[in-house]
Enzyme design. Structure first.
Site, PDB file in Angstrom:
ATOM      1  N   ASP A 191      -2.400   1.586  -5.843  1.00 14.61           N
ATOM      2  CA  ASP A 191      -2.752   0.164  -5.806  1.00 14.61           C
ATOM      3  C   ASP A 191      -4.258  -0.074  -5.705  1.00 14.61           C
ATOM      4  O   ASP A 191      -4.956  -0.019  -6.705  1.00 14.61           O
ATOM      5  CB  ASP A 191      -1.970  -0.496  -4.654  1.00 14.61           C
ATOM      6  CG  ASP A 191      -2.056  -2.008  -4.652  1.00 14.61           C
ATOM      7  OD1 ASP A 191      -2.719  -2.575  -5.547  1.00 14.61           O
ATOM      8  OD2 ASP A 191      -1.455  -2.654  -3.772  1.00 14.61           O
ATOM      9  N   HIS A 248       5.552  -3.743  -3.880  1.00 13.18           N
ATOM     10  CA  HIS A 248       5.456  -4.011  -2.442  1.00 13.18           C
ATOM     11  C   HIS A 248       6.852  -4.297  -1.855  1.00 13.18           C
ATOM     12  O   HIS A 248       7.335  -3.539  -1.043  1.00 13.18           O
ATOM     13  CB  HIS A 248       4.473  -5.136  -2.088  1.00 13.18           C
ATOM     14  CG  HIS A 248       3.082  -4.882  -2.573  1.00 13.18           C
ATOM     15  ND1 HIS A 248       2.368  -3.773  -2.187  1.00 13.18           N
ATOM     16  CD2 HIS A 248       2.275  -5.565  -3.434  1.00 13.18           C
ATOM     17  CE1 HIS A 248       1.182  -3.784  -2.783  1.00 13.18           C
ATOM     18  NE2 HIS A 248       1.102  -4.853  -3.543  1.00 13.18           N
TER      19      HIS A 248
HETATM   20 ZN   LIG Z   1      -1.377  -4.776  -6.802  1.00 12.97          ZN
END
Ligand SMILES: [Zn+2]
Length: 444
Positions: free
Chosen positions: A322, A271
């Site tokens: 993800d 991220h």
């Molecule tokens: Zn994750």
């Protein structure tokens, strides 16, 4: 040794700004043995690959069981908390058998999308009461088996997850399934795991600065260092994580990880959304990789990180699906550029070749497979052919296909020399039926 020959109408070769035409690709024993552009006419013993052939795509960040939540977390308007409640409800119901079925179907969906290797950020370790299974790594083994049956490689990023909050609140409810007690117990469990099959590797992950106390992080770093294994960590996904970390430790999450010795070229920060300028410099100076997951970040309203600035600072960029709100690395790749355009009101931050590298060779390297992700002699023989005659891709220039193609345009996938997808279908599994059955077993 049997040799297989392919003739790619267009193929993207390493370091090229544009695809090459009429590329003869020879494969033996799972490796490329010859790659030759401009071969015409077609050699009679070769399989034609019409369209654009790419290296294997690497999905650098996955939580396989989140696939069960797709389209199920928007009731009313849907918030982060409605998503997390449903995620925990799905996690509660899984056991090694049902997780094998769900992960096999999810990884088969990835194969259909051209993904040849997945990084599974795995923290669902224990039974519903938080006790170890008879085989303490039964869930890990299920994931490794699932990848084998789906025909893709896996790096099992075994995740240390110890606390519910930065200030050390104990795990409760479903979260008890995630915890090993302390990092030493985590290391002892993971160290005993021997994955079955040469398609699998084991690496380490720190869930986040929320879930692993600062004093426990070095034990996970040491485990990875001793094995020269990748180390992954969720970093600054949401502003709330930064605020809690600053309040408790008086440091940003990046500063805390740096102080714990967790940054470096074998580390990937997943991220890396809400960073200070000095966080960004620290990540770049240490050559820490960053993995962006744009379709999840937008689904969860996380925001988006400074991709171009991170790459310019020295951080290699990889991509992940993800939560699997979408499994389509073309969409992840172009979203990196398109999000920058929205933010800056300018175009042209990343070239198609740079986006492709993020989706292929950089992702494979971040997962500990430095010999995959390029079509070159000696590399692992992964190929992904994208149709250029579908309703989405008809008429596009091959070099621009990454801005037009969808996962559904993938026609052929070869992993380590074996054909896994042919004619747009998985060679071993009815993937939609497998997904329906596996998801039905774990959601209400
Ligand atoms: Zn994750």
């Amino acid at each position: 040794m049997p040799v297989t020959r392919f003739l790619a109408e267009q193929a993207w070769l390493p370091a090229a700004a544009l695809p090459a035409a009429d590329v003869l690709i020879e494969v033996a024993d799972g490796r490329f043995t010859a790659v030759e552009p401009g071969v015409n006419p077609v050699p009679p013993d070769s399989t034609r690959l019409p369209g654009l052939t790419l290296p294997g795509l690497a999905n650098t960040h996955s939580h396989a069981f989140h696939r069960a939540l797709r389209g199920r977390t928007h009731r009313g308007r849907g918030t982060f908390w409605t998503w997390r409640d449903r995620m925990y409800a799905a996690a509660e119901r899984l056991d090694p058998d049902s997780y094998l079925a769900l992960a096999r179907a999810t990884y088969a969906e990835m194969a259909l999308a051209g993904i040849t290797c997945v990084g599974e950020f795995h923290y669902l370790h224990h039974d519903a009461d938080g006790r170890r299974y008879a085989d303490p790594n039964a869930m890990s083994a299920a994931l490794v088996d699932a990848a084998a049956q789906a025909g893709i490689r896996i790096t099992l990023l075994d995740t240390c997850y110890l606390t519910a909050s930065v200030d050390g609140a104990a795990l409760a409810g479903t979260q008890r399934r995630f915890g090993d007690g302390d990092a030493a117990a985590w290391a002892e469990r993971v160290g005993a795991f021997q994955p079955a099959g040469d398609h699998a590797r084991v690496a380490a992950a720190v869930h986040s600065v929320r879930a692993v106390p600062a004093e426990q992080i070095p034990a996970v770093v040491d485990w990875a260092d001793e094995r020269e294994a990748p180390l992954h960590v969720h970093l600054s996904e949401q502003r709330a994580e930064n605020r809690a970390c600053l309040a408790h430790y008086h440091r940003t999450p990046t500063e805390l990880l740096a102080d714990a010795g967790a940054l470096g070229p074998r580390t990937t920060a997943v991220h890396a959304t809400h960073l200070t300028d000095s966080d960004r410099t620290e990540l770049g100076d240490t050559e820490t990789g960053v993995c962006f997951c744009p379709t999840t970040e937008r689904d969860l309203a996380d925001g988006f990180g400074p991709a171009r600035a991170l790459v310019d600072a020295g951080s290699p960029l990889s991509l992940g699906s993800d939560s699997h709100a979408v499994i389509d690395l073309f969409e992840e790749a172009r979203a990196v550029e398109l999000d920058e355009r929205l933010h800056t009101e300018r175009r042209g931050h990343f070239s198609p070749a740079e986006l492709l590298r993020a989706a292929t060779v950089t992702g494979h390297a971040a997962l500990g497979w430095p010999d995959a992700g390029t079509i070159a002699v000696g590399q692992r023989a992964d190929l992904v052919t994208v149709r250029l005659d579908s309703v989405r891709t008809a008429g596009v220039e091959p070099a621009g296909a990454i801005f037009a193609a969808a996962a559904a345009d993938v026609s052929t996938v070869v992993v380590d020399g074996r054909v896994v997808v042919s004619g747009g279908g998985h060679v071993a599994l009815d993937v939609p039926s497998a997904l329906t059955a596996a998801i039905g077993a774990v959601v209400s």
